[in-house]
Design a protein around this motif. Structure first.
Motif, PDB file in Angstrom:
ATOM      1  N   ILE A 253      37.790  -5.958 -25.192  1.00 18.15           N
ATOM      2  CA  ILE A 253      37.977  -5.856 -26.640  1.00 18.15           C
ATOM      3  C   ILE A 253      36.941  -6.699 -27.366  1.00 18.15           C
ATOM      4  O   ILE A 253      36.365  -6.287 -28.384  1.00 18.15           O
ATOM      5  CB  ILE A 253      39.405  -6.285 -27.031  1.00 18.15           C
ATOM      6  CG1 ILE A 253      40.421  -5.430 -26.281  1.00 18.15           C
ATOM      7  CG2 ILE A 253      39.622  -6.166 -28.533  1.00 18.15           C
ATOM      8  CD1 ILE A 253      41.859  -5.875 -26.466  1.00 18.15           C
ATOM      9  N   PHE A 254      36.674  -7.906 -26.854  1.00 23.87           N
ATOM     10  CA  PHE A 254      35.620  -8.741 -27.436  1.00 23.87           C
ATOM     11  C   PHE A 254      34.269  -8.028 -27.378  1.00 23.87           C
ATOM     12  O   PHE A 254      33.514  -8.023 -28.347  1.00 23.87           O
ATOM     13  CB  PHE A 254      35.529 -10.068 -26.669  1.00 23.87           C
ATOM     14  CG  PHE A 254      36.371 -11.163 -27.242  1.00 23.87           C
ATOM     15  CD1 PHE A 254      35.977 -11.850 -28.383  1.00 23.87           C
ATOM     16  CD2 PHE A 254      37.573 -11.508 -26.653  1.00 23.87           C
ATOM     17  CE1 PHE A 254      36.751 -12.871 -28.912  1.00 23.87           C
ATOM     18  CE2 PHE A 254      38.360 -12.519 -27.165  1.00 23.87           C
ATOM     19  CZ  PHE A 254      37.952 -13.211 -28.301  1.00 23.87           C
ATOM     20  N   VAL A 258      33.903  -7.358 -31.250  1.00 24.80           N
ATOM     21  CA  VAL A 258      33.364  -8.607 -31.790  1.00 24.80           C
ATOM     22  C   VAL A 258      31.866  -8.719 -31.507  1.00 24.80           C
ATOM     23  O   VAL A 258      31.071  -8.969 -32.414  1.00 24.80           O
ATOM     24  CB  VAL A 258      34.107  -9.827 -31.192  1.00 24.80           C
ATOM     25  CG1 VAL A 258      33.502 -11.129 -31.712  1.00 24.80           C
ATOM     26  CG2 VAL A 258      35.592  -9.759 -31.512  1.00 24.80           C
ATOM     27  N   LEU A 259      31.471  -8.511 -30.266  1.00 29.49           N
ATOM     28  CA  LEU A 259      30.062  -8.646 -29.886  1.00 29.49           C
ATOM     29  C   LEU A 259      29.283  -7.357 -30.087  1.00 29.49           C
ATOM     30  O   LEU A 259      28.054  -7.347 -29.988  1.00 29.49           O
ATOM     31  CB  LEU A 259      29.961  -9.107 -28.428  1.00 29.49           C
ATOM     32  CG  LEU A 259      30.658 -10.434 -28.118  1.00 29.49           C
ATOM     33  CD1 LEU A 259      30.614 -10.739 -26.627  1.00 29.49           C
ATOM     34  CD2 LEU A 259      30.033 -11.567 -28.911  1.00 29.49           C
ATOM     35  N   GLU A 260      30.016  -6.248 -30.338  1.00 29.05           N
ATOM     36  CA  GLU A 260      29.424  -4.941 -30.646  1.00 29.05           C
ATOM     37  C   GLU A 260      28.410  -4.515 -29.584  1.00 29.05           C
ATOM     38  O   GLU A 260      27.266  -4.158 -29.874  1.00 29.05           O
ATOM     39  CB  GLU A 260      28.774  -4.969 -32.029  1.00 29.05           C
ATOM     40  CG  GLU A 260      29.782  -5.222 -33.149  1.00 29.05           C
ATOM     41  CD  GLU A 260      29.143  -5.228 -34.520  1.00 29.05           C
ATOM     42  OE1 GLU A 260      27.895  -5.279 -34.588  1.00 29.05           O
ATOM     43  OE2 GLU A 260      29.874  -5.179 -35.521  1.00 29.05           O
ATOM     44  N   LEU A 266      29.585  -5.469 -21.437  1.00 22.91           N
ATOM     45  CA  LEU A 266      30.806  -5.912 -20.768  1.00 22.91           C
ATOM     46  C   LEU A 266      30.509  -6.297 -19.323  1.00 22.91           C
ATOM     47  O   LEU A 266      31.046  -7.289 -18.810  1.00 22.91           O
ATOM     48  CB  LEU A 266      31.861  -4.805 -20.820  1.00 22.91           C
ATOM     49  CG  LEU A 266      33.170  -5.090 -20.079  1.00 22.91           C
ATOM     50  CD1 LEU A 266      33.852  -6.348 -20.615  1.00 22.91           C
ATOM     51  CD2 LEU A 266      34.121  -3.887 -20.184  1.00 22.91           C
ATOM     52  N   GLY A 267      29.634  -5.518 -18.686  1.00 22.30           N
ATOM     53  CA  GLY A 267      29.248  -5.850 -17.320  1.00 22.30           C
ATOM     54  C   GLY A 267      28.571  -7.212 -17.239  1.00 22.30           C
ATOM     55  O   GLY A 267      28.831  -7.992 -16.321  1.00 22.30           O
ATOM     56  N   LEU A 268      27.721  -7.524 -18.228  1.00 23.66           N
ATOM     57  CA  LEU A 268      27.063  -8.827 -18.254  1.00 23.66           C
ATOM     58  C   LEU A 268      28.073  -9.950 -18.450  1.00 23.66           C
ATOM     59  O   LEU A 268      27.979 -11.008 -17.812  1.00 23.66           O
ATOM     60  CB  LEU A 268      26.023  -8.862 -19.382  1.00 23.66           C
ATOM     61  CG  LEU A 268      24.733  -8.079 -19.167  1.00 23.66           C
ATOM     62  CD1 LEU A 268      23.884  -8.102 -20.431  1.00 23.66           C
ATOM     63  CD2 LEU A 268      23.945  -8.671 -17.999  1.00 23.66           C
ATOM     64  N   LEU A 269      29.034  -9.732 -19.335  1.00 27.51           N
ATOM     65  CA  LEU A 269      30.059 -10.747 -19.580  1.00 27.51           C
ATOM     66  C   LEU A 269      30.879 -11.012 -18.313  1.00 27.51           C
ATOM     67  O   LEU A 269      31.136 -12.159 -17.947  1.00 27.51           O
ATOM     68  CB  LEU A 269      30.978 -10.297 -20.720  1.00 27.51           C
ATOM     69  CG  LEU A 269      30.341 -10.222 -22.111  1.00 27.51           C
ATOM     70  CD1 LEU A 269      31.268  -9.490 -23.090  1.00 27.51           C
ATOM     71  CD2 LEU A 269      30.029 -11.621 -22.641  1.00 27.51           C
ATOM     72  N   ASN A 316      27.814 -14.061 -30.890  1.00 27.28           N
ATOM     73  CA  ASN A 316      26.498 -13.857 -30.294  1.00 27.28           C
ATOM     74  C   ASN A 316      26.660 -13.616 -28.803  1.00 27.28           C
ATOM     75  O   ASN A 316      27.301 -14.410 -28.100  1.00 27.28           O
ATOM     76  CB  ASN A 316      25.610 -15.083 -30.547  1.00 27.28           C
ATOM     77  CG  ASN A 316      24.223 -14.921 -29.937  1.00 27.28           C
ATOM     78  OD1 ASN A 316      24.027 -15.198 -28.758  1.00 27.28           O
ATOM     79  ND2 ASN A 316      23.276 -14.470 -30.754  1.00 27.28           N
ATOM     80  N   LEU A 317      26.080 -12.535 -28.304  1.00 29.58           N
ATOM     81  CA  LEU A 317      26.259 -12.160 -26.908  1.00 29.58           C
ATOM     82  C   LEU A 317      25.753 -13.244 -25.962  1.00 29.58           C
ATOM     83  O   LEU A 317      26.429 -13.594 -24.993  1.00 29.58           O
ATOM     84  CB  LEU A 317      25.533 -10.842 -26.621  1.00 29.58           C
ATOM     85  CG  LEU A 317      25.568 -10.361 -25.164  1.00 29.58           C
ATOM     86  CD1 LEU A 317      26.992 -10.098 -24.698  1.00 29.58           C
ATOM     87  CD2 LEU A 317      24.712  -9.098 -25.004  1.00 29.58           C
TER      88      LEU A 317
END
Length: 409
Positions: A253-254, A258-260, A266-269, A316-317
Motif C-alpha cells: 500500500i505504501f 504513498v511512494l507512487e 515494491l520489489g526494491l522495498l 521519498n523512495l
C-alpha cells in the motif's frame, strides 16, 4: 595480531558449520524454507492467474497457516519422538504433497479446491517442522554456541526469503507452475535427506510419559514457571500483531499510494528489508556466546517499531529504502534474540513444547494483518503504520515493567 583476530571473528560462523549435525540441520532449514517461499509465490500467482480473484489469493495464503493453532500439540510430539527422525518424516510428507500438486498439473486434473485441500493438509504437517528443527539447534550445539546457531538459522530463513521468491518466479516464468513445483518438491526432498542423516542426539534424561494432552499441560506449567520464557512468547505475540503486518500487509500500500511506484518499486522495498535482515542475522552470528539477550531483544523490538514510525513520514523512495534496511536489521535481531533466549533457558526435554508455543504465537498475525489492513483502508497506510508501531512499543515496554528476569537474561 589484530588482523588475525578480525579474520577469526569474521569466519567464526563458517567454523560452526563444521559441526556435522548442526550443518545438516542448517541445510535442512535453508532448503525447506526456500521451498516454502517458492511455493507461496507459485500458489498465489497460479490462483490469481486461473481465477482472477484477489480474495482467493488471500484465502490460499491463509490456508497455509489455517491450522497453526494445533502447534501446541506438535511441540509436545516433538518432545516424545526423536526430533531428527520426525523432521525428516515431516519434510518427506511435504515432498509428497508438492509432488501431488505437480502430478495433478501435468495430468490436467488440478482444480482450485485441490489446491486448498492440499495446502491446508500441508499446513497441518508443517507445524511440526519449526519446533523440531529449532529444537535440534540446541540439541546439536554446545551451550556457548547456541546464540551463533540461532543467528545462522535466522540467516538461512532470511536468505530463503530473498532467493525463494526470485527463483520461484523465474521457474514459473520459464517453465510454468509445473517447473516451479518441480523445484519445490526437490527442495523439500533435499531437506528431508539432510534431516535423516543427522546422527541421533540424546538430550533428554527421560521421555515424556502419559497422554499427549498431559505432555502439553506439563509444558504449559513449565513455561508458566519460567518468566523469561513466557515473556519471550508474549513478545512473539506482540510482534506478530504489530511488526509483521508492516512489511507484509502495508508495504504494498505504501509503494502504490504513498511512494507512487509500481511492482518494481515494491520489489526494491522488499529486497531492502531482506538485505537488512540478512545482514543483521549474519552480524550476530559472528559474536561468540552473546550476553544480555533480554536487553538486546527489547531494544531490537523498539528499534523495529520505531523505524516503522520514521518510514511512515517518508514520501521519498530512496529514503524509504534506507529506513527498511534498519527495519530488516532490527527484525532479524529480534528473531535471533528470541530463539537464543528460548533455547538457552529451556531444558532440553521441553524444547519441542516451548517452540511449539512459538509457532502458536504466529497465529496472532492473522489478527494483526487484518487489523493493519482495516486501519489502512480507514485512515491510510501512514497512520496505520504509526498506530501499530506505537502499539508495539507501548505493549513491549509495558511487558518489560513486569518481567525483571527478562531484562536480566
Amino acid at each position: 595480531m589484530r588482523i588475525n583476530t578480525a579474520i577469526r571473528q569474521a569466519t567464526y560462523p563458517i567454523a560452526i558449520l563444521g559441526e556435522r549435525n548442526f550443518a545438516l540441520v542448517w541445510s535442512s532449514v535453508w532448503t525447506v524454507q526456500t521451498g516454502n517461499q517458492m511455493e507461496a509465490l507459485i500458489l498465489a500467482w497460479y490462483v490469481l492467474e486461473v481465477t482472477g480473484s484477489p480474495l482467493l489469493v488471500g484465502l490460499i495464503a491463509s490456508a497455509r497457516m489455517g491450522l497453526n493453532f494445533l502447534a501446541i500439540f506438535s511441540g509436545a510430539i516433538a518432545d516424545r519422538l526423536p526430533r531428527h527422525r520426525l523432521l525428516a518424516f515431516v519434510e518427506l510428507v511435504m515432498t509428497c504433497f508438492g509432488a501431488s500438486v505437480l502430478i495433478l498439473m501435468l495430468t490436467g486434473f488440478l482444480q482450485v479446491w485441490h489446491l486448498f485441500a492440499i495446502t491446508l493438509s500441508a499446513g497441518l504437517v508443517r507445524i511440526f517442522q519449526m519446533p523440531s528443527a529449532q529444537a535440534l539447534i540446541g540439541d546439536t550445539l554446545p551451550p556457548d554456541k547456541i546464540s551463533n546457531g540461532a543467528a545462522l538459522s535466522s540467516m538461512a530463513q532470511n536468505l530463503s526469503t530473498i532467493l525463494g521468491p526470485f527463483v520461484g518466479g523465474l521457474l514459473y516464468k520459464t517453465w510454468g507452475p509445473e517447473g516451479g513445483y518441480i523445484g519445490v518438491a526437490l527442495l523439500y526432498f533435499t531437506s528431508s535427506i539432510c534431516a535423516f542423516f543427522v546422527r541421533p542426539v540424546r538430550v533428554t534424561e527421560s521421555q515424556p510419559r502419559g497422554s499427549v494432552l498431559g505432555t502439553v499441560m506439563e509444558g504449559l506449567r513449565y513455561v508458566k514457571g519460567q518468566q523469561v520464557l513466557w515473556a519471550t512468547l508474549a513478545i512473539a505475540v506482540i510482534i506478530n500483531l504489530t511488526g509483521w503486518p508492516f512489511h507484509t500487509a502495508l508495504l504494498a500500500i505504501f509503494a502504490s499510494n504513498v511512494l507512487e511506484t509500481g511492482p518494481d518499486g515494491l520489489g526494491l522495498l522488499t529486497a531492502s528489508f531482506g538485505i537488512g535482515a540478512l545482514a543483521g542475522s549474519l552480524g550476530w552470528a559472528t559474536f561468540r556466546n552473546l550476553q544480555h539477550i533480554g536487553k538486546l531483544m527489547i531494544l531490537s523490538v523498539v528499534v523495529w517499531h520505531g523505524s516503522m514510525l520514521v518510514f511512515a513520514l517518508s514520501s521519498n523512495l530512496y529514503l524509504s529504502l534506507a529506513i527498511l534496511l534498519v527495519t530488516g536489521l532490527a527484525f532479524s535481531s529480534t528473531q535471533v534474540m528470541m530463539l537464543t533466549a528460548m533455547l538457552r533457558t529451556t531444558q532440553a526435554d521441553y524444547r519441542g513444547r516451548v517452540l511449539g508455543l512459538r509457532v502458536l504465537a504466529i497465529y496472532a498475525y492473522a489478527f494483526g494483518g487484518a487489523g493493519a489492513g482495516f486501519l489502512a483502508g480507514l485512515w491510510g497506510a501512514p497512520i496505520a503504520a504509526v498506530t501499530i508501531g506505537l502499539a508495539g512499543i507501548v505493549m513491549t515496554c509495558s511487558l518489560v515493567v513486569f518481567t525483571p528476569q527478562l531484562r536480566r537474561a
